[in-house]
Motif scaffolding. Structure first.
Motif, PDB file in Angstrom:
ATOM      1  N   GLU A  39       0.828  -1.207   0.000  1.00 24.92           N
ATOM      2  CA  GLU A  39       0.000   0.000   0.000  1.00 24.92           C
ATOM      3  C   GLU A  39       0.864   1.259   0.000  1.00 24.92           C
ATOM      4  O   GLU A  39       0.560   2.230  -0.684  1.00 24.92           O
ATOM      5  CB  GLU A  39      -0.926   0.005   1.205  1.00 24.92           C
ATOM      6  CG  GLU A  39      -1.819   1.213   1.255  1.00 24.92           C
ATOM      7  CD  GLU A  39      -2.735   1.223   2.459  1.00 24.92           C
ATOM      8  OE1 GLU A  39      -3.476   2.194   2.615  1.00 24.92           O
ATOM      9  OE2 GLU A  39      -2.701   0.259   3.248  1.00 24.92           O
ATOM     10  N   HIS A  40       1.941   1.244   0.748  1.00 29.69           N
ATOM     11  CA  HIS A  40       2.776   2.439   0.866  1.00 29.69           C
ATOM     12  C   HIS A  40       3.580   2.724  -0.404  1.00 29.69           C
ATOM     13  O   HIS A  40       3.637   3.864  -0.860  1.00 29.69           O
ATOM     14  CB  HIS A  40       3.719   2.296   2.050  1.00 29.69           C
ATOM     15  CG  HIS A  40       4.579   3.488   2.277  1.00 29.69           C
ATOM     16  ND1 HIS A  40       4.080   4.671   2.769  1.00 29.69           N
ATOM     17  CD2 HIS A  40       5.899   3.696   2.069  1.00 29.69           C
ATOM     18  CE1 HIS A  40       5.064   5.546   2.851  1.00 29.69           C
ATOM     19  NE2 HIS A  40       6.176   4.973   2.431  1.00 29.69           N
ATOM     20  N   TYR A  41       4.201   1.709  -0.977  1.00 31.22           N
ATOM     21  CA  TYR A  41       5.114   1.929  -2.087  1.00 31.22           C
ATOM     22  C   TYR A  41       4.459   1.819  -3.466  1.00 31.22           C
ATOM     23  O   TYR A  41       4.849   2.519  -4.391  1.00 31.22           O
ATOM     24  CB  TYR A  41       6.293   0.955  -2.014  1.00 31.22           C
ATOM     25  CG  TYR A  41       7.228   1.312  -0.892  1.00 31.22           C
ATOM     26  CD1 TYR A  41       7.986   2.465  -0.933  1.00 31.22           C
ATOM     27  CD2 TYR A  41       7.345   0.508   0.225  1.00 31.22           C
ATOM     28  CE1 TYR A  41       8.836   2.812   0.091  1.00 31.22           C
ATOM     29  CE2 TYR A  41       8.194   0.833   1.260  1.00 31.22           C
ATOM     30  CZ  TYR A  41       8.936   1.990   1.189  1.00 31.22           C
ATOM     31  OH  TYR A  41       9.772   2.333   2.218  1.00 31.22           O
ATOM     32  N   ILE A  42       3.497   0.941  -3.624  1.00 33.61           N
ATOM     33  CA  ILE A  42       2.893   0.718  -4.939  1.00 33.61           C
ATOM     34  C   ILE A  42       1.515   1.361  -5.021  1.00 33.61           C
ATOM     35  O   ILE A  42       1.163   1.954  -6.025  1.00 33.61           O
ATOM     36  CB  ILE A  42       2.794  -0.797  -5.245  1.00 33.61           C
ATOM     37  CG1 ILE A  42       4.202  -1.391  -5.273  1.00 33.61           C
ATOM     38  CG2 ILE A  42       2.079  -1.034  -6.559  1.00 33.61           C
ATOM     39  CD1 ILE A  42       4.215  -2.895  -5.370  1.00 33.61           C
ATOM     40  N   TRP A  47      -9.851  -0.737  -8.604  1.00 38.05           N
ATOM     41  CA  TRP A  47     -10.967  -1.593  -8.223  1.00 38.05           C
ATOM     42  C   TRP A  47     -10.946  -1.949  -6.733  1.00 38.05           C
ATOM     43  O   TRP A  47     -11.958  -2.351  -6.176  1.00 38.05           O
ATOM     44  CB  TRP A  47     -10.988  -2.871  -9.060  1.00 38.05           C
ATOM     45  CG  TRP A  47      -9.754  -3.708  -8.928  1.00 38.05           C
ATOM     46  CD1 TRP A  47      -8.655  -3.687  -9.731  1.00 38.05           C
ATOM     47  CD2 TRP A  47      -9.489  -4.688  -7.922  1.00 38.05           C
ATOM     48  NE1 TRP A  47      -7.718  -4.575  -9.289  1.00 38.05           N
ATOM     49  CE2 TRP A  47      -8.206  -5.216  -8.192  1.00 38.05           C
ATOM     50  CE3 TRP A  47     -10.191  -5.181  -6.833  1.00 38.05           C
ATOM     51  CZ2 TRP A  47      -7.632  -6.202  -7.394  1.00 38.05           C
ATOM     52  CZ3 TRP A  47      -9.623  -6.159  -6.054  1.00 38.05           C
ATOM     53  CH2 TRP A  47      -8.356  -6.659  -6.329  1.00 38.05           C
ATOM     54  N   ALA A  48      -9.802  -1.800  -6.066  1.00 38.21           N
ATOM     55  CA  ALA A  48      -9.699  -2.159  -4.652  1.00 38.21           C
ATOM     56  C   ALA A  48      -9.932  -0.973  -3.724  1.00 38.21           C
ATOM     57  O   ALA A  48      -9.979  -1.143  -2.512  1.00 38.21           O
ATOM     58  CB  ALA A  48      -8.333  -2.772  -4.369  1.00 38.21           C
ATOM     59  N   LYS A  49     -10.089   0.215  -4.283  1.00 34.64           N
ATOM     60  CA  LYS A  49     -10.284   1.401  -3.459  1.00 34.64           C
ATOM     61  C   LYS A  49     -11.765   1.643  -3.224  1.00 34.64           C
ATOM     62  O   LYS A  49     -12.595   1.338  -4.062  1.00 34.64           O
ATOM     63  CB  LYS A  49      -9.684   2.632  -4.147  1.00 34.64           C
ATOM     64  CG  LYS A  49      -8.179   2.581  -4.266  1.00 34.64           C
ATOM     65  CD  LYS A  49      -7.670   3.821  -4.938  1.00 34.64           C
ATOM     66  CE  LYS A  49      -6.159   3.753  -5.102  1.00 34.64           C
ATOM     67  NZ  LYS A  49      -5.646   4.925  -5.808  1.00 34.64           N
ATOM     68  N   THR A  50     -12.068   2.206  -2.086  1.00 33.74           N
ATOM     69  CA  THR A  50     -13.447   2.591  -1.804  1.00 33.74           C
ATOM     70  C   THR A  50     -13.638   4.053  -2.179  1.00 33.74           C
ATOM     71  O   THR A  50     -12.699   4.847  -2.125  1.00 33.74           O
ATOM     72  CB  THR A  50     -13.791   2.403  -0.315  1.00 33.74           C
ATOM     73  OG1 THR A  50     -12.899   3.195   0.460  1.00 33.74           O
ATOM     74  CG2 THR A  50     -13.666   0.958   0.094  1.00 33.74           C
ATOM     75  N   GLU A  51     -14.840   4.381  -2.556  1.00 33.15           N
ATOM     76  CA  GLU A  51     -15.126   5.768  -2.899  1.00 33.15           C
ATOM     77  C   GLU A  51     -15.490   6.519  -1.634  1.00 33.15           C
ATOM     78  O   GLU A  51     -16.199   5.998  -0.765  1.00 33.15           O
ATOM     79  CB  GLU A  51     -16.276   5.820  -3.894  1.00 33.15           C
ATOM     80  CG  GLU A  51     -15.938   5.210  -5.238  1.00 33.15           C
ATOM     81  CD  GLU A  51     -17.083   5.327  -6.216  1.00 33.15           C
ATOM     82  OE1 GLU A  51     -17.966   6.180  -5.993  1.00 33.15           O
ATOM     83  OE2 GLU A  51     -17.088   4.569  -7.183  1.00 33.15           O
TER      84      GLU A  51
END
Length: 56
Positions: A39-42, A47-51
């Motif tokens: 999560e930090h570097y890439i 599709w995996a994020k929430t709005e």
């Protein structure tokens, strides 16, 4: 230091967790660290994020 923590430490010293429990803990810890590093570097794919909810 709280007296309860000393009693808990005494119990752990007298009856340590099994090797299987220690391995399970280390696997879970490694998975959490890997997810955090990804999560930090890439970052996450879209599709995996929430709005975010709109605040009115």
């Amino acid at each position: 230091m709280n007296f309860r923590w000393l009693l808990r430490a005494k119990r752990w010293a007298q009856n340590p967790p099994s090797e299987k429990q220690v391995k399970l803990f280390l696997v879970i810890l490694a998975a959490c660290i890997a997810i955090g590093l990804i999560e930090h570097y890439i970052g996450w794919p879209d599709w995996a994020k929430t709005e975010r909810a709109r605040v009115r």
